[in-house]
Design a protein around this motif. Structure first.
Motif, PDB file in Angstrom:
ATOM      1  N   GLY A 188     -52.932  68.706  79.640  1.00 57.51           N
ATOM      2  CA  GLY A 188     -52.911  67.270  80.040  1.00 57.51           C
ATOM      3  C   GLY A 188     -53.719  66.500  78.988  1.00 57.51           C
ATOM      4  O   GLY A 188     -53.851  65.150  79.240  1.00 57.51           O
ATOM      5  N   ALA A 189     -54.501  66.907  77.927  1.00 57.60           N
ATOM      6  CA  ALA A 189     -55.270  66.220  77.297  1.00 57.60           C
ATOM      7  C   ALA A 189     -54.404  65.700  75.862  1.00 57.60           C
ATOM      8  O   ALA A 189     -53.220  66.102  75.466  1.00 57.60           O
ATOM      9  CB  ALA A 189     -56.170  67.170  76.403  1.00 57.60           C
ATOM     10  N   ASN A 190     -54.983  64.511  75.454  1.00 56.67           N
ATOM     11  CA  ASN A 190     -54.427  63.804  74.189  1.00 56.67           C
ATOM     12  C   ASN A 190     -55.076  64.565  73.086  1.00 56.67           C
ATOM     13  O   ASN A 190     -56.585  64.700  73.027  1.00 56.67           O
ATOM     14  CB  ASN A 190     -54.471  62.390  74.221  1.00 56.67           C
ATOM     15  CG  ASN A 190     -54.035  61.593  75.265  1.00 56.67           C
ATOM     16  OD1 ASN A 190     -52.906  61.974  75.822  1.00 56.67           O
ATOM     17  ND2 ASN A 190     -54.767  60.873  76.203  1.00 56.67           N
ATOM     18  N   VAL A 191     -54.509  65.036  72.155  1.00 60.49           N
ATOM     19  CA  VAL A 191     -55.052  65.674  71.207  1.00 60.49           C
ATOM     20  C   VAL A 191     -55.182  64.977  69.855  1.00 60.49           C
ATOM     21  O   VAL A 191     -54.436  64.432  69.292  1.00 60.49           O
ATOM     22  CB  VAL A 191     -54.291  67.064  70.749  1.00 60.49           C
ATOM     23  CG1 VAL A 191     -54.954  67.995  69.907  1.00 60.49           C
ATOM     24  CG2 VAL A 191     -54.203  67.825  71.943  1.00 60.49           C
ATOM     25  N   GLU A 192     -56.327  65.139  69.145  1.00 59.14           N
ATOM     26  CA  GLU A 192     -56.649  64.519  67.720  1.00 59.14           C
ATOM     27  C   GLU A 192     -57.304  65.358  66.843  1.00 59.14           C
ATOM     28  O   GLU A 192     -57.964  66.212  67.443  1.00 59.14           O
ATOM     29  CB  GLU A 192     -57.606  63.092  68.041  1.00 59.14           C
ATOM     30  CG  GLU A 192     -57.803  62.323  66.689  1.00 59.14           C
ATOM     31  CD  GLU A 192     -56.554  61.789  66.098  1.00 59.14           C
ATOM     32  OE1 GLU A 192     -55.987  62.181  65.046  1.00 59.14           O
ATOM     33  OE2 GLU A 192     -56.159  60.607  66.534  1.00 59.14           O
ATOM     34  N   THR A 193     -57.084  65.401  65.550  1.00 61.12           N
ATOM     35  CA  THR A 193     -57.502  66.197  64.604  1.00 61.12           C
ATOM     36  C   THR A 193     -58.664  65.449  63.604  1.00 61.12           C
ATOM     37  O   THR A 193     -58.137  64.520  63.256  1.00 61.12           O
ATOM     38  CB  THR A 193     -56.535  66.983  63.657  1.00 61.12           C
ATOM     39  OG1 THR A 193     -55.768  67.769  64.747  1.00 61.12           O
ATOM     40  CG2 THR A 193     -57.192  68.113  62.793  1.00 61.12           C
ATOM     41  N   MET A 194     -59.774  65.968  63.235  1.00 60.45           N
ATOM     42  CA  MET A 194     -60.561  65.288  62.333  1.00 60.45           C
ATOM     43  C   MET A 194     -61.492  66.220  61.787  1.00 60.45           C
ATOM     44  O   MET A 194     -61.427  67.186  62.216  1.00 60.45           O
ATOM     45  CB  MET A 194     -61.156  64.098  62.925  1.00 60.45           C
ATOM     46  CG  MET A 194     -62.331  64.362  64.143  1.00 60.45           C
ATOM     47  SD  MET A 194     -62.982  62.954  64.782  1.00 60.45           S
ATOM     48  CE  MET A 194     -61.557  62.359  65.579  1.00 60.45           C
ATOM     49  N   THR A 195     -62.296  65.750  60.767  1.00 58.57           N
ATOM     50  CA  THR A 195     -63.197  66.671  60.221  1.00 58.57           C
ATOM     51  C   THR A 195     -64.375  66.891  61.181  1.00 58.57           C
ATOM     52  O   THR A 195     -64.651  65.910  61.931  1.00 58.57           O
ATOM     53  CB  THR A 195     -63.750  66.284  58.772  1.00 58.57           C
ATOM     54  OG1 THR A 195     -64.617  65.309  59.044  1.00 58.57           O
ATOM     55  CG2 THR A 195     -62.473  65.880  57.880  1.00 58.57           C
ATOM     56  N   ALA A 196     -65.141  68.052  60.850  1.00 56.91           N
ATOM     57  CA  ALA A 196     -66.215  68.107  61.948  1.00 56.91           C
ATOM     58  C   ALA A 196     -67.391  67.158  61.923  1.00 56.91           C
ATOM     59  O   ALA A 196     -67.933  66.566  62.620  1.00 56.91           O
ATOM     60  CB  ALA A 196     -66.858  69.557  61.671  1.00 56.91           C
TER      61      ALA A 196
END
Length: 323
Positions: free
Chosen positions: A173-181
């Motif tokens: 159910g989550a919205n997923v985002e990708t970014m640097t740590a």
């Protein structure tokens, strides 16, 4: 009638507190894993997990939990993540994906990555969701619905592994985002870490205020103070580790906050109502924006009503420190 195949055959959970137990519930409800094996530090917690039916198998060690698992999620305070990775590294199956749920990512990458063998895919993650409760009884399957899960894969991470983990969180159910740590840690210092630090401080100040009795603080708590006490009731071990692990970003944001406090202090001292009004108007708009994008609602209970679910976790037969 066809049934959709699970995304992963075996999920291993190291730690079954609020987040770990919610993952187990949601993964079962959505059929995204075929089986769940879990472990926790205390025997009482392990027994409770089995009573709740959160895992198909409960084991006593982290190494035993990860053996043969396709997806491993480490749900422990971030200060313990490196030691856990060192313990399980040589027991990980080639091709497996290992992740975590910590709210600090640069330190997790630094501490865990050296112990992850070649052929195993390390994709750190942070589901930005939670309550002030802890332990396996506190979890619920809807915790991640319409919340963000931020993935912070290292630069050389396998693209397919990242996509599979994103699909897993999306199924929960989550919205997923990708970014640097590093960017994650800066953003979360503003949106999560500093607010928690402020809440701990305000509640502590009220408790130490000698001219007001404790009973008055409790009896006459207004909505704002009650909101702060909810945040300040969060797990102390987890938040101690968060502040130590993300100290540079937190200190930067704390410095900016102190400058803003100094400005508001001056406005109050000088009777500058216009400066106060302009500041409050700007911050009010931010609240409306959060509601508008669906990250909260104007409803009570912090916008998270869950009909049919208990308002508090079930009574637990173990101490918080044993989770």
């Amino acid at each position: 009638m066809t049934t959709k195949a699970p995304l992963f055959n075996r999920l291993a959970l190291i730690g079954v507190g609020l987040i770990g137990s919610s993952i187990a519930r949601a993964a079962r409800a959505q059929g995204v894993v075929a089986s769940i094996v879990a472990t926790a530090r205390s025997a009482a917690t392990r027994a409770r997990v089995m009573e709740l039916g959160l895992a198909d198998r409960m084991v006593e060690s982290n190494a035993a939990a990860v053996a043969g698992a396709d997806l491993i999620i480490v749900s422990v305070p971030v200060g313990q993540s490196g030691a856990v990775a060192q313990e399980i590294g040589r027991h990980l199956k080639p091709g497996a994906i290992i992740s975590d749920v910590g709210s600090v990512k640069a330190s997790v990458l630094r501490d865990m990555a050296p112990h992850i063998p070649a052929g195993v895919h390390f994709v750190p993650a942070h589901p930005v969701a939670g309550t002030e409760y802890s332990g396996p009884d506190a979890g619920f399957a809807e915790l991640f619905v319409n919340r963000w899960c931020i993935l912070t894969p290292p630069q050389a991470a396998d693209h397919t592994a990242v996509e599979r983990l994103a699909a897993f969180w999306g199924a929960l159910g989550a919205n997923v985002e990708t970014m640097t740590a590093e960017h994650h840690d800066l953003v979360l210092a503003v949106t999560s870490h500093l607010p928690h630090l402020i809440a701990y401080t305000i509640v502590g100040t009220a408790d130490e205020f000698a001219q007001v009795t404790r009973s008055e603080v409790l009896q006459f708590s207004a909505g704002g103070f009650r909101d702060f006490t909810r945040i300040a009731a969060s797990d102390p071990t987890m938040w101690r580790d968060v502040f130590l692990a993300n100290k540079d970003a937190v200190l930067e944001m704390l410095n900016r906050f102190n400058q803003d406090i100094a400005g508001l202090t001056a406005a109050i001292r000088q009777g500058d109502g216009q400066a106060l009004f302009e500041h409050f108007t700007r911050t009010r708009a931010i609240r409306k924006g959060i509601v508008a994008v669906g990250q909260d609602s104007p409803a009570p209970d912090f916008g998270r009503p869950h009909p049919g679910l208990p308002h508090a976790p079930l009574r637990r037969p173990y101490a918080v420190d044993d989770e």
